[in-house]
Design an enzyme around this catalytic site. Structure first.
Site, PDB file in Angstrom:
ATOM      1  N   GLU A  94       0.835  -1.195   0.000  1.00 60.86           N
ATOM      2  CA  GLU A  94       0.000   0.000   0.000  1.00 60.86           C
ATOM      3  C   GLU A  94       0.870   1.246   0.000  1.00 60.86           C
ATOM      4  O   GLU A  94       1.962   1.257   0.559  1.00 60.86           O
ATOM      5  CB  GLU A  94      -0.915  -0.014   1.238  1.00 60.86           C
ATOM      6  CG  GLU A  94      -1.920  -1.163   1.171  1.00 60.86           C
ATOM      7  CD  GLU A  94      -2.830  -1.293   2.380  1.00 60.86           C
ATOM      8  OE1 GLU A  94      -3.947  -1.769   2.193  1.00 60.86           O
ATOM      9  OE2 GLU A  94      -2.426  -0.930   3.501  1.00 60.86           O
ATOM     10  N   CYS A 107       3.584   8.571   0.809  1.00 58.47           N
ATOM     11  CA  CYS A 107       4.112   7.652   1.811  1.00 58.47           C
ATOM     12  C   CYS A 107       4.216   6.292   1.123  1.00 58.47           C
ATOM     13  O   CYS A 107       3.200   5.725   0.727  1.00 58.47           O
ATOM     14  CB  CYS A 107       3.162   7.631   3.003  1.00 58.47           C
ATOM     15  SG  CYS A 107       3.595   6.379   4.220  1.00 58.47           S
ATOM     16  N   CYS A 114       6.722  -7.025   6.899  1.00 60.03           N
ATOM     17  CA  CYS A 114       7.861  -6.494   7.655  1.00 60.03           C
ATOM     18  C   CYS A 114       8.400  -7.606   8.544  1.00 60.03           C
ATOM     19  O   CYS A 114       7.642  -8.420   9.066  1.00 60.03           O
ATOM     20  CB  CYS A 114       7.424  -5.310   8.515  1.00 60.03           C
ATOM     21  SG  CYS A 114       8.803  -4.429   9.291  1.00 60.03           S
ATOM     22  N   CYS A 118       7.188  -4.781  15.890  1.00 59.04           N
ATOM     23  CA  CYS A 118       6.669  -3.716  16.745  1.00 59.04           C
ATOM     24  C   CYS A 118       5.222  -4.051  17.112  1.00 59.04           C
ATOM     25  O   CYS A 118       4.396  -4.304  16.242  1.00 59.04           O
ATOM     26  CB  CYS A 118       6.736  -2.375  16.019  1.00 59.04           C
ATOM     27  SG  CYS A 118       8.400  -1.980  15.457  1.00 59.04           S
ATOM     28  N   CYS A 121       2.090  -2.008  15.599  1.00 57.76           N
ATOM     29  CA  CYS A 121       2.010  -1.732  14.159  1.00 57.76           C
ATOM     30  C   CYS A 121       1.306  -2.867  13.422  1.00 57.76           C
ATOM     31  O   CYS A 121       1.654  -4.039  13.571  1.00 57.76           O
ATOM     32  CB  CYS A 121       3.409  -1.523  13.591  1.00 57.76           C
ATOM     33  SG  CYS A 121       3.405  -1.187  11.819  1.00 57.76           S
ATOM     34  N   GLY A 165       7.030  -1.942   5.805  1.00 60.52           N
ATOM     35  CA  GLY A 165       8.399  -2.447   5.743  1.00 60.52           C
ATOM     36  C   GLY A 165       9.418  -1.565   6.432  1.00 60.52           C
ATOM     37  O   GLY A 165       9.122  -0.450   6.865  1.00 60.52           O
ATOM     38  N   GLU A 166      10.623  -2.100   6.554  1.00 58.24           N
ATOM     39  CA  GLU A 166      11.730  -1.385   7.175  1.00 58.24           C
ATOM     40  C   GLU A 166      12.727  -1.039   6.059  1.00 58.24           C
ATOM     41  O   GLU A 166      13.434  -1.922   5.559  1.00 58.24           O
ATOM     42  CB  GLU A 166      12.370  -2.288   8.254  1.00 58.24           C
ATOM     43  CG  GLU A 166      13.686  -1.799   8.802  1.00 58.24           C
ATOM     44  CD  GLU A 166      13.685  -0.339   9.247  1.00 58.24           C
ATOM     45  OE1 GLU A 166      12.835   0.059  10.047  1.00 58.24           O
ATOM     46  OE2 GLU A 166      14.547   0.408   8.751  1.00 58.24           O
ATOM     47  N   SER A 197      12.401   6.682   7.043  1.00 62.68           N
ATOM     48  CA  SER A 197      12.075   6.436   8.448  1.00 62.68           C
ATOM     49  C   SER A 197      12.485   5.016   8.822  1.00 62.68           C
ATOM     50  O   SER A 197      12.148   4.060   8.142  1.00 62.68           O
ATOM     51  CB  SER A 197      10.567   6.618   8.650  1.00 62.68           C
ATOM     52  OG  SER A 197      10.209   6.278   9.972  1.00 62.68           O
ATOM     53  N   SER A 220      11.972   5.926  14.512  1.00 67.51           N
ATOM     54  CA  SER A 220      10.800   5.627  15.327  1.00 67.51           C
ATOM     55  C   SER A 220      11.286   5.227  16.713  1.00 67.51           C
ATOM     56  O   SER A 220      11.670   4.091  16.941  1.00 67.51           O
ATOM     57  CB  SER A 220      10.008   4.481  14.694  1.00 67.51           C
ATOM     58  OG  SER A 220       9.644   4.850  13.382  1.00 67.51           O
ATOM     59  N   LEU A 221      11.290   6.188  17.604  1.00 64.98           N
ATOM     60  CA  LEU A 221      11.913   5.962  18.905  1.00 64.98           C
ATOM     61  C   LEU A 221      10.908   5.373  19.919  1.00 64.98           C
ATOM     62  O   LEU A 221      11.141   4.309  20.465  1.00 64.98           O
ATOM     63  CB  LEU A 221      12.499   7.282  19.420  1.00 64.98           C
ATOM     64  CG  LEU A 221      13.421   7.187  20.617  1.00 64.98           C
ATOM     65  CD1 LEU A 221      14.628   6.312  20.334  1.00 64.98           C
ATOM     66  CD2 LEU A 221      13.887   8.583  21.052  1.00 64.98           C
ATOM     67  N   HIS A 222       9.858   6.088  20.161  1.00 63.25           N
ATOM     68  CA  HIS A 222       8.744   5.662  21.029  1.00 63.25           C
ATOM     69  C   HIS A 222       9.093   5.460  22.495  1.00 63.25           C
ATOM     70  O   HIS A 222       8.210   5.498  23.348  1.00 63.25           O
ATOM     71  CB  HIS A 222       8.051   4.398  20.500  1.00 63.25           C
ATOM     72  CG  HIS A 222       7.507   4.555  19.115  1.00 63.25           C
ATOM     73  ND1 HIS A 222       6.677   5.584  18.757  1.00 63.25           N
ATOM     74  CD2 HIS A 222       7.694   3.831  17.983  1.00 63.25           C
ATOM     75  CE1 HIS A 222       6.361   5.481  17.471  1.00 63.25           C
ATOM     76  NE2 HIS A 222       6.979   4.428  16.972  1.00 63.25           N
ATOM     77  N   ASN A 296      -2.865   5.253  16.192  1.00 65.16           N
ATOM     78  CA  ASN A 296      -3.976   4.751  15.390  1.00 65.16           C
ATOM     79  C   ASN A 296      -4.256   3.326  15.819  1.00 65.16           C
ATOM     80  O   ASN A 296      -3.453   2.438  15.559  1.00 65.16           O
ATOM     81  CB  ASN A 296      -3.614   4.801  13.909  1.00 65.16           C
ATOM     82  CG  ASN A 296      -3.264   6.213  13.503  1.00 65.16           C
ATOM     83  OD1 ASN A 296      -4.058   7.118  13.675  1.00 65.16           O
ATOM     84  ND2 ASN A 296      -2.040   6.404  13.028  1.00 65.16           N
ATOM     85  N   CYS A 339      -0.525   6.090   9.865  1.00 66.98           N
ATOM     86  CA  CYS A 339       0.678   5.398  10.331  1.00 66.98           C
ATOM     87  C   CYS A 339       0.330   4.102  11.027  1.00 66.98           C
ATOM     88  O   CYS A 339      -0.506   4.086  11.930  1.00 66.98           O
ATOM     89  CB  CYS A 339       1.406   6.235  11.380  1.00 66.98           C
ATOM     90  SG  CYS A 339       2.181   7.682  10.789  1.00 66.98           S
TER      91      CYS A 339
HETATM   92  N1  SAH Z   1       9.769   0.609   9.645  1.00 62.04           N
HETATM   93  C1  SAH Z   1       9.946   2.023   9.527  1.00 62.04           C
HETATM   94  C2  SAH Z   1       8.958   2.596   8.562  1.00 62.04           C
HETATM   95  C3  SAH Z   1       7.514   2.570   9.032  1.00 62.04           C
HETATM   96  S1  SAH Z   1       7.112   4.184   9.409  1.00 62.04           S
HETATM   97  C4  SAH Z   1       9.891   2.672  10.890  1.00 62.04           C
HETATM   98  O1  SAH Z   1       9.629   1.968  11.840  1.00 62.04           O
HETATM   99  O2  SAH Z   1      10.181   3.839  11.014  1.00 62.04           O
HETATM  100  C5  SAH Z   1       5.651   4.130  10.195  1.00 62.04           C
HETATM  101  C6  SAH Z   1       5.636   5.011  11.440  1.00 62.04           C
HETATM  102  O3  SAH Z   1       4.385   4.825  12.095  1.00 62.04           O
HETATM  103  C7  SAH Z   1       6.695   4.613  12.420  1.00 62.04           C
HETATM  104  O4  SAH Z   1       7.161   5.724  13.125  1.00 62.04           O
HETATM  105  C8  SAH Z   1       5.921   3.705  13.350  1.00 62.04           C
HETATM  106  O5  SAH Z   1       6.534   3.592  14.594  1.00 62.04           O
HETATM  107  C9  SAH Z   1       4.597   4.416  13.423  1.00 62.04           C
HETATM  108  N2  SAH Z   1       3.491   3.541  13.784  1.00 62.04           N
HETATM  109  C10 SAH Z   1       3.408   2.199  13.664  1.00 62.04           C
HETATM  110  N3  SAH Z   1       2.221   1.772  14.120  1.00 62.04           N
HETATM  111  C11 SAH Z   1       1.533   2.865  14.519  1.00 62.04           C
HETATM  112  C12 SAH Z   1       0.225   3.070  15.049  1.00 62.04           C
HETATM  113  N4  SAH Z   1      -0.606   2.055  15.238  1.00 62.04           N
HETATM  114  N5  SAH Z   1      -0.145   4.327  15.322  1.00 62.04           N
HETATM  115  C13 SAH Z   1       0.678   5.370  15.096  1.00 62.04           C
HETATM  116  N6  SAH Z   1       1.920   5.238  14.588  1.00 62.04           N
HETATM  117  C14 SAH Z   1       2.337   3.993  14.307  1.00 62.04           C
END
Ligand code: SAH
Length: 346
Positions: A94, A107, A114, A118, A121, A165-166, A197, A220-222, A296, A339
Site C-alpha cells: 500500500e 508515503c 515487515c 513492533c 504496528c 516495511g523497514e 524512516s 521511530s523511537l517511542h 492509530n 501510520c
Molecule cells: N519501519 C519504519 C517505517 C515505518 S514508518 C519505521 O519503523 O520507522 C511508520 C511510522 O508509524 C513509524 O514511526 C511507526 O513507529 C509508526 N506507527 C506504527 N504503528 C503505529 C500506530 N498504530 N499508530 C501510530 N503510529 C504507528
C-alpha cells in the site's frame, strides 16, 4: 522449459546500451528505450513507437516490463488517498498520498510485510514476504504523483518512506529508487524532500552516513528507556538504545543533518515524567526534533493513546529544554491509511 525473462528495468542505462551493441545495433538505441522505460513510463514494448517493430520483438523475446498496477484506490474525506498496489507476482503493498495546504506527500512501502515485530504496528502482523525492487518503489511514487496532479492540481512535493516495511532492511533497493527519483532522468526531485524512516538499525544508520546520503532521517523511537522500548519493539533487545545513540551521533557528525524522532505516547506505557526526561536526555546527543504522533488503534487492547494532559507534559518539558516538538494529527484514518495501519485489509 520456459526461461524466466528478466525485468528490463533492472538494467542500468549503460547495460542497456551494451545490450544493443551486443545485438548489432547502436548504443543510442539503449538511450531511447531507457527514456521510454523511465521518463515516459511505458508499460509495454508496443508503446515504444520510435523503435522498429523488429527491435521491439527482440526486446519482447528477452525481457519483461514488470509494472505495478494500482488495484484499488480509496479516498478519505480529508483528501488522503490510499492505493493498493499489485506487484507482478500478485503480492500487494500500500502507498498513501497525504495532501496539506502547502504540500503533497507520498508515503511509500519498501517491503511486502515487515520482519520486525513492533507490537503497535499493523504491518508487523504480516510476515515479511519479500523486498521491493527499485522500480516497484519508484512506480509507487509515479502513481502518487499522477494522482496528485489529477486530484489536487499540483505535483508531488515530498516523499516519506513510512509505508510498509523497514527501508534499512532493503537498503540497496531503496537507495537505487531514491537515485532514480532524484535524477533528472527520473523525477528530478530534491533529496531534501525525502525522509527515510527507520525503526533504528545502528549498523545501517552508520552505512548511510558513510554513503553520504542527502535525504533526511527519521527514527521511530517511542521510548528512550531500554526496558520499555524492548517491550513494545522487541528487536531493541538486539539493538539497544546505546548502540542506536552512537550510530545517530556518527550520522550527525558525518551529515550535519538533524534527526527526527517519531514518538507515540501511550497510556500506562510511556506517559510519565520519567519517560519524558529520558527522551530529553536522548535528544541531547545529536541535534534533533520530536514528532509526537497520534496512535492509530489496530484492534489491540494493549495500546491506548495517552490523554491530552500527558501530551501537554511532553510538549512543555521538551520545549523547556529547547527541543523542537510538533504534535501531528493522523490523516486518512477512515480508510486505514494512517501510520501503522497499512495491512492490506482490503
Ligand atoms: N519501519 C519504519 C517505517 C515505518 S514508518 C519505521 O519503523 O520507522 C511508520 C511510522 O508509524 C513509524 O514511526 C511507526 O513507529 C509508526 N506507527 C506504527 N504503528 C503505529 C500506530 N498504530 N499508530 C501510530 N503510529 C504507528
Amino acid at each position: 522449459m520456459e526461461v524466466k525473462k528478466k525485468d528490463i528495468r533492472a538494467l542500468t542505462k549503460e547495460q542497456l546500451r551494451a545490450f544493443f551493441v551486443d545485438h548489432g545495433d547502436k548504443a543510442f538505441r539503449g538511450n531511447q528505450v531507457y527514456e521510454w522505460l523511465w521518463q515516459k513510463g511505458a508499460h509495454s514494448f508496443e508503446d515504444m513507437t520510435n523503435i522498429s517493430l523488429e527491435t521491439r520483438k527482440m526486446l519482447q523475446d528477452n525481457y519483461v516490463i514488470n509494472h505495478i498496477r494500482v488495484d484499488q484506490m480509496q479516498r478519505s474525506e480529508d483528501g488522503t488517498i490510499k492505493n493498493a498496489v499489485r506487484l507482478h507476482d500478485d503480492l500487494i503493498v500500500e502507498s498513501v498520498l497525504i495532501p496539506t495546504a502547502s504540500r503533497t506527500t507520498a508515503c511509500v512501502s519498501s517491503q511486502v510485510g515487515c520482519s520486525l515485530d513492533c507490537k503497535f504496528c499493523a504491518t508487523a502482523r504480516l510476515k515479511r514476504m519479500r523486498n521491493l525492487n527499485p522500480d516497484e518503489i519508484y512506480d509507487q511514487v509515479v502513481a502518487i504523483d499522477n494522482e496528485s496532479r489529477l486530484y489536487h492540481n499540483r505535483p508531488l512535493s515530498n516523499i516519506v518512506f513510512m509505508g510498509m516495511g523497514e527501508p534499512l532492511m532493503n537498503y540497496n533497493n531503496v537507495l537505487k529508487a531514491i537515485d532514480k527519483i532524484t535524477s533528472d532522468e527520473g523525477l528530478g526531485m530534491s533529496p531534501k524532500r525525502i525522509v527515510v524512516s527507520t525503526s533504528g538499525i545502528p549498523k545501517m544508520i552508520r552505512k548511510m552516513a558513510d554513503d553520504e546520503v542527502k535525504f533526511k532521517l527519521a527514527v521511530s523511537l517511542h521510548s528512550a528507556i531500554d526496558e520499555v522500548r524492548t517491550t513494545i519493539m522487541p528487536f531493541n533487545a538486539t539493538f539497544p538504545l546505546q548502540d542506536l545513540r552512537e550510530a545517530l551521533q556518527y550520522w550527525y557528525a558525518k551529515t550535519k543533518n538533524r534527526i527526527t524522532y517519531e514518538y507515540v505516547v501511550w497510556e500506562g506505557i510511556n506517559d510519565t515524567r520519567k519517560d519524558v526526561d529520558a527522551l530529553v536526555e536522548f535528544c541531547k546527543f545529536a541535534p534533533s526534533k520530536v514528532n509526537l504522533i497520534e496512535y492509530n488503534p489496530i484492534d489491540d487492547g494493549m495500546f491506548q493513546q495517552a490523554n491530552a494532559k500527558a501530551i501537554d507534559m511532553y510538549v512543555s518539558v521538551l520545549e523547556a529544554n529547547h527541543i523542537t516538538v510538533t504534535v501531528r494529527r493522523s490523516r486518512g484514518k477512515d480508510i486505514d491509511a494512517a501510520c501503522g495501519q497499512l495491512a492490506n485489509k482490503s
